[in-house]
Structure formats: structure tokens, C-alpha cells
Design a protein around this motif. Structure first.
Motif, short mmCIF file in Angstrom:
data_model
loop_
_atom_site.label_atom_id
_atom_site.label_comp_id
_atom_site.label_asym_id
_atom_site.label_seq_id
_atom_site.Cartn_x
_atom_site.Cartn_y
_atom_site.Cartn_z
N LYS A 78 6.66 8.29 -0.70
CA LYS A 78 8.02 8.73 -0.40
C LYS A 78 8.41 8.34 1.02
CE LYS A 78 11.00 12.82 -0.37
NZ LYS A 78 11.06 14.30 -0.63
N GLU A 79 7.50 8.58 1.96
CA GLU A 79 7.77 8.22 3.35
C GLU A 79 7.82 6.70 3.50
OE1 GLU A 79 8.51 8.53 7.45
OE2 GLU A 79 8.76 9.91 5.77
N ALA A 80 6.98 6.00 2.75
CA ALA A 80 6.98 4.53 2.81
C ALA A 80 8.34 3.98 2.44
CB ALA A 80 5.91 3.97 1.88
N LEU A 81 8.92 4.49 1.36
CA LEU A 81 10.23 4.01 0.92
C LEU A 81 11.30 4.34 1.96
CD1 LEU A 81 11.93 2.62 -1.20
CD2 LEU A 81 12.19 4.82 -2.38
N ALA A 82 11.21 5.52 2.54
CA ALA A 82 12.18 5.90 3.57
C ALA A 82 12.11 4.95 4.76
CB ALA A 82 11.93 7.34 4.03
N GLN A 83 10.90 4.59 5.18
CA GLN A 83 10.73 3.68 6.31
C GLN A 83 11.18 2.26 5.96
OE1 GLN A 83 10.30 4.92 9.02
NE2 GLN A 83 8.69 6.45 9.15
N VAL B 172 2.68 -3.42 3.99
CA VAL B 172 1.33 -3.25 3.47
C VAL B 172 1.32 -1.92 2.72
CG1 VAL B 172 -1.12 -3.03 4.02
CG2 VAL B 172 0.35 -4.50 5.43
N LEU B 173 1.16 -1.98 1.41
CA LEU B 173 1.25 -0.79 0.57
C LEU B 173 -0.06 -0.55 -0.18
CD1 LEU B 173 4.74 -1.37 -1.14
CD2 LEU B 173 4.27 -0.10 0.97
N GLU B 174 -0.60 0.64 0.00
CA GLU B 174 -1.80 0.99 -0.76
C GLU B 174 -1.39 1.36 -2.19
OE1 GLU B 174 -5.69 3.92 -0.44
OE2 GLU B 174 -3.86 4.44 0.64
N GLY C 192 1.86 2.66 -4.54
CA GLY C 192 2.33 1.41 -3.95
C GLY C 192 3.09 0.57 -4.95
N LYS C 193 2.68 0.59 -6.20
CA LYS C 193 3.38 -0.17 -7.23
C LYS C 193 4.78 0.38 -7.47
CE LYS C 193 1.91 -2.26 -10.66
NZ LYS C 193 1.46 -2.66 -12.02
N GLU C 194 4.92 1.69 -7.42
CA GLU C 194 6.23 2.29 -7.61
C GLU C 194 7.16 1.96 -6.46
OE1 GLU C 194 4.94 6.20 -10.28
OE2 GLU C 194 4.94 6.32 -8.09
N LEU D 204 2.24 -6.77 0.57
CA LEU D 204 0.80 -6.93 0.42
C LEU D 204 0.26 -5.62 -0.14
CD1 LEU D 204 -1.90 -8.44 0.93
CD2 LEU D 204 -1.94 -7.35 3.19
N LEU D 205 -0.14 -5.63 -1.41
CA LEU D 205 -0.75 -4.45 -2.01
C LEU D 205 -2.23 -4.42 -1.64
CD1 LEU D 205 0.70 -4.41 -5.66
CD2 LEU D 205 1.29 -2.87 -3.78
N THR D 206 -2.75 -3.22 -1.39
CA THR D 206 -4.18 -3.08 -1.11
C THR D 206 -4.77 -2.03 -2.04
OG1 THR D 206 -4.03 -1.28 0.53
CG2 THR D 206 -3.69 -3.54 1.32
#
Length: 218
Positions: A41-46, A56-58, A66-68, A83-85
Motif C-alpha cells: 500500500k505504501e509502495a503504491l502511494a510512493q 524495486v518491488l518484493e 509486488g505483483k499487485e 525489478l521484482l525480487t
């Protein structure tokens, strides 16, 4: 990514791993981490706030995976390269169909300290990156192609799309280079994926390289 500086965010659940990635990212010239996140959720906001060049998404993060987050990026037509990890060595996580539409995929078991810098540099250059373990899975998947008695019949349009795919060009950039509508590029790529029997842009690129269809330096 034509500007002198490339921006990025790091979205990984484990704070220690985030710190490690940030430290290694400091070795990449002109790369600046503008934000970090510990959940989807925070990743999308940023992402929406900074629209970085690289994310870089786990795969396994709280709230949203990360896929979502990647799906949201595509639906919103953001130009961020992803970059998925993953730390998971389950075979399902290493199959190419799992990381469809990411620009890169890094299995941290291959060595974060060895591969995060090359991965970031590769994405910044507009190319695709896959770390050794999932790349080997991908190569094995295509081993049967080299044994085909009747190679795939690729048209000039197919080869043009493959060349631009290997160079990491977006659909919009391909449309400009080929002087055709973006929608036509999308249709040609979809048709080419069906013809080759793959599901993602990364797979198209790796197929072209592993089958030696042309020199990637062309």
C-alpha cells in the motif's frame, strides 16, 4: 530515462534488506533512491507521489504484493520500470509466467550483493534483467525451440518488434520508431507472444537472444 539522474524507490518488507539494497544502489552512478516502503500500500502511494524511473518491488509484501503493485502500475500507464525480487525458491516463483510484465526479476538466493547493482544498471539502460536461477529456468523452457525441425516463421514485422523488445523499448517508443500506432504495436506483440508460446515481454526478449535471431548490438 534520458535525464542525467535516475530515480527509484525500494519496496521490501524487511528493513535490513531495504537498507542493503539502498547501500548497494549507492554504487550506481546518478541513481537516487527517493522513497522506501515496507508494504504494498505504501509502495503504491510512493509510486504515485514520485513516479520514479525504477521500482524495486518484493513479491511478498504485506497489504499488497509486488505483483499487485505492478498490475496497478500497468493499469495506470506509469512508465516506471519494475525489478521484482523474491527470496522464495519454490519452482512456481521461478517460472517465467510468474513474473510476467516485469522488466527484471531477481531471486535473492543468487546473491543480492552480486546482482542488485547489475540489475539496476541494466534496467536504467532500458534493458531486461533476470538473475541466474530464474534465467536458467527460462532457458530450459526454450531448449525445445532449438530442436524444432521447422523453425518458427517470423515476419519482418515480428523481427522488428523483437529487436526493439531486446533493447527494452516501451510500446510508445516502438510505435515512434516504427511509425505505427501504439495499438498496432500492442496487437503485434500479443500475436508474437501467441506465435512463440510465451506470456511476457521479458520472455520475448530472452527468446530472441537465446535463439540468436540477431545480434543484440544491432
Amino acid at each position: 530515462m534520458n535525464s542525467a539522474e535516475t530515480t527509484g524507490i525500494i519496496a521490501v518488507a524487511d528493513a535490513d534488506v531495504r537498507n542493503s539494497i539502498r547501500k548497494f544502489a549507492g554504487q550506481v552512478p546518478n541513481f537516487r533512491v527517493v522513497a522506501e516502503a515496507g508494504d504494498g500500500k505504501e509502495a503504491l502511494a510512493q509510486l504515485l507521489k514520485y513516479t520514479p524511473d525504477i521500482a524495486v518491488l518484493e513479491i511478498r509484501m504485506p497489504l499488497s504484493t509486488g505483483k499487485e503493485v505492478l498490475e496497478e502500475i500497468r493499469q495506470r500507464n506509469l512508465q516506471t520500470r519494475v525489478l521484482l525480487t523474491t527470496t522464495n525458491d519454490c519452482s512456481d516463483y521461478l517460472m517465467p509466467t510468474f513474473w510476467t510484465e516485469a522488466h527484471g526479476y531477481l531471486y535473492t538466493g543468487d546473491g543480492l550483493e552480486d546482482w542488485i547493482v547489475p540489475a539496476l544498471k541494466t534496467l536504467i539502460q532500458g534493458r531486461h534483467f533476470v538473475s541466474p536461477t530464474p534465467l536458467e529456468v527460462l532457458r530450459n523452457q526454450y531448449a525445445s525451440f532449438s530442436k524444432q525441425s521447422c523453425p518458427l516463421a517470423l515476419t519482418g514485422a515480428d523481427v522488428a518488434i523483437l529487436k526493439l523488445t531486446v533493447r527494452g523499448k516501451s510500446d510508445k517508443e516502438m510505435a515512434k520508431a516504427l511509425d505505427i500506432p501504439v495499438r498496432t504495436v500492442e496487437k503485434r506483440k500479443a500475436r508474437l507472444r501467441r506465435k512463440i508460446g510465451v506470456n511476457s515481454t521479458v520472455e520475448l526478449a530472452v527468446y530472441a537472444v537465446t535463439q540468436h535471431l540477431f545480434d543484440t548490438a544491432e
